[in-house]
Design a protein around this motif. Structure first.
Motif, short mmCIF file in Angstrom:
data_model
loop_
_atom_site.label_atom_id
_atom_site.label_comp_id
_atom_site.label_asym_id
_atom_site.label_seq_id
_atom_site.Cartn_x
_atom_site.Cartn_y
_atom_site.Cartn_z
N PRO A 63 33.13 34.61 36.65
CA PRO A 63 32.11 33.57 36.62
C PRO A 63 32.68 32.17 36.81
O PRO A 63 32.07 31.32 37.46
CB PRO A 63 31.47 33.73 35.24
N GLN A 82 28.21 32.19 40.26
CA GLN A 82 27.89 31.20 39.23
C GLN A 82 27.23 29.97 39.83
O GLN A 82 26.33 29.37 39.23
CB GLN A 82 29.17 30.80 38.48
N TRP A 102 31.16 39.44 33.29
CA TRP A 102 29.77 39.16 33.64
C TRP A 102 28.78 39.78 32.65
O TRP A 102 27.57 39.59 32.78
CB TRP A 102 29.45 39.69 35.04
N CYS A 105 26.07 37.52 31.03
CA CYS A 105 25.38 36.59 31.91
C CYS A 105 23.99 37.12 32.27
O CYS A 105 23.89 38.18 32.90
CB CYS A 105 26.19 36.36 33.18
N VAL A 117 22.28 39.13 35.85
CA VAL A 117 23.36 39.69 36.66
C VAL A 117 23.42 41.20 36.48
O VAL A 117 23.46 41.71 35.36
CB VAL A 117 24.72 39.07 36.27
N PHE A 150 25.99 43.97 37.54
CA PHE A 150 27.32 44.17 38.09
C PHE A 150 27.55 45.64 38.43
O PHE A 150 27.24 46.53 37.64
CB PHE A 150 28.40 43.70 37.12
#
Length: 253
Positions: free
Chosen positions: A50, A98, A126, A129, A132, A134
């Protein structure tokens, strides 16, 4: 399946001349797309962390460090994000995703980020966050599958090796066919591109930047959005002109 991370680690290069060009154009594209809708699907084939801490002897000094004090001369969402993170003293540098996520929050828009990487450590970074998703795995094949099932959005392809050039071009082409706007970052190394792509080259030395053994980089863009492509061409030319006028010939900060 357990994926083994490549030896490449972007922490050594964050904020360098290549990042400067890539993220300037990415932020311009994201800001435009976010202004036209209340949400944006953002995909990245090879995501990093990030954010990164900028070390005193890092490559950033020859990239963002060369023009940080001149940011008031360039109106750009790229510099707005960096100022939001740092204030006046440049200590932290955002990863590509980001930047898009922060722009979404600033503009009051929802960003749904689909990120790929083969590093478990990147994936862990991540976890907290919001917005998001991933994916631990190969970004080329993962994004190709996403393009077939997702609503169109913005795609960034940042291949970990020049040998991945052809796979990146295949993704760019498929993305545009599916209604996406896509960008791919490449080292300026005698590579060829289809004529249908918009190419935004930056030769580092010409604008007062340094890229080590690389003389420059290219951001290739595919999109059916004519206004976006026109805006990126205009932004790229203005930024190149500004760097030539204000940065070239300066001592490194």
């Amino acid at each position: 399946m357990r994926w083994v991370s490549m030896t490449y680690d972007h922490r050594e290069h964050a904020g360098n001349a290549g990042d400067l060009w890539k993220h300037f154009l990415l932020s311009a594209a994201a800001a435009y797309l976010l202004s036209t809708s209340d949400h944006l699907v953002y995909a990245e084939s090879h995501a990093g962390y990030p954010e990164y801490r900028l070390e005193p002897d890092g490559e950033w000094r020859w990239g963002i460090g060369r023009c940080w004090q001149l940011r008031s001369e360039v109106e750009s969402p790229y510099f707005a994000v960096l100022e939001e993170m740092n204030g006046d003293q440049l200590l932290r540098y955002p990863g590509s995703a980001q930047i898009v996520l922060r722009l979404g929050r600033t503009l009051g828009r929802r960003v749904l980020a689909e990120l790929w990487d083969i590093s478990e450590d990147v994936g862990k970074s991540w976890r907290s966050c919001p917005g998001v998703h991933f994916h631990l795995g190969d970004g080329f094949s993962g994004v190709m599958k996403l393009l077939k099932i997702s609503a169109p959005g913005l795609l960034l392809i940042d291949p970990p090796s020049p040998e991945d050039h052809d796979r990146a071009i295949d993704l760019l082409t498929e993305a545009e066919n599916r209604g996406w706007s896509a960008m791919s970052w490449h080292i300026m190394d005698n590579v060829e591109f289809p004529e249908c792509l918009d190419l935004h080259p930056l030769t580092f030395h010409d604008v007062g930047l340094e890229g080590g053994r690389w003389r420059g980089c290219i951001v290739a863009v595919s999109s059916g959005d004519v206004i976006l492509r026109r805006r990126l061409r205009s932004c790229a030319e203005r930024f190149r002109s500004t760097l030539r006028r204000l940065v070239a010939g300066q001592d490194v900060v």
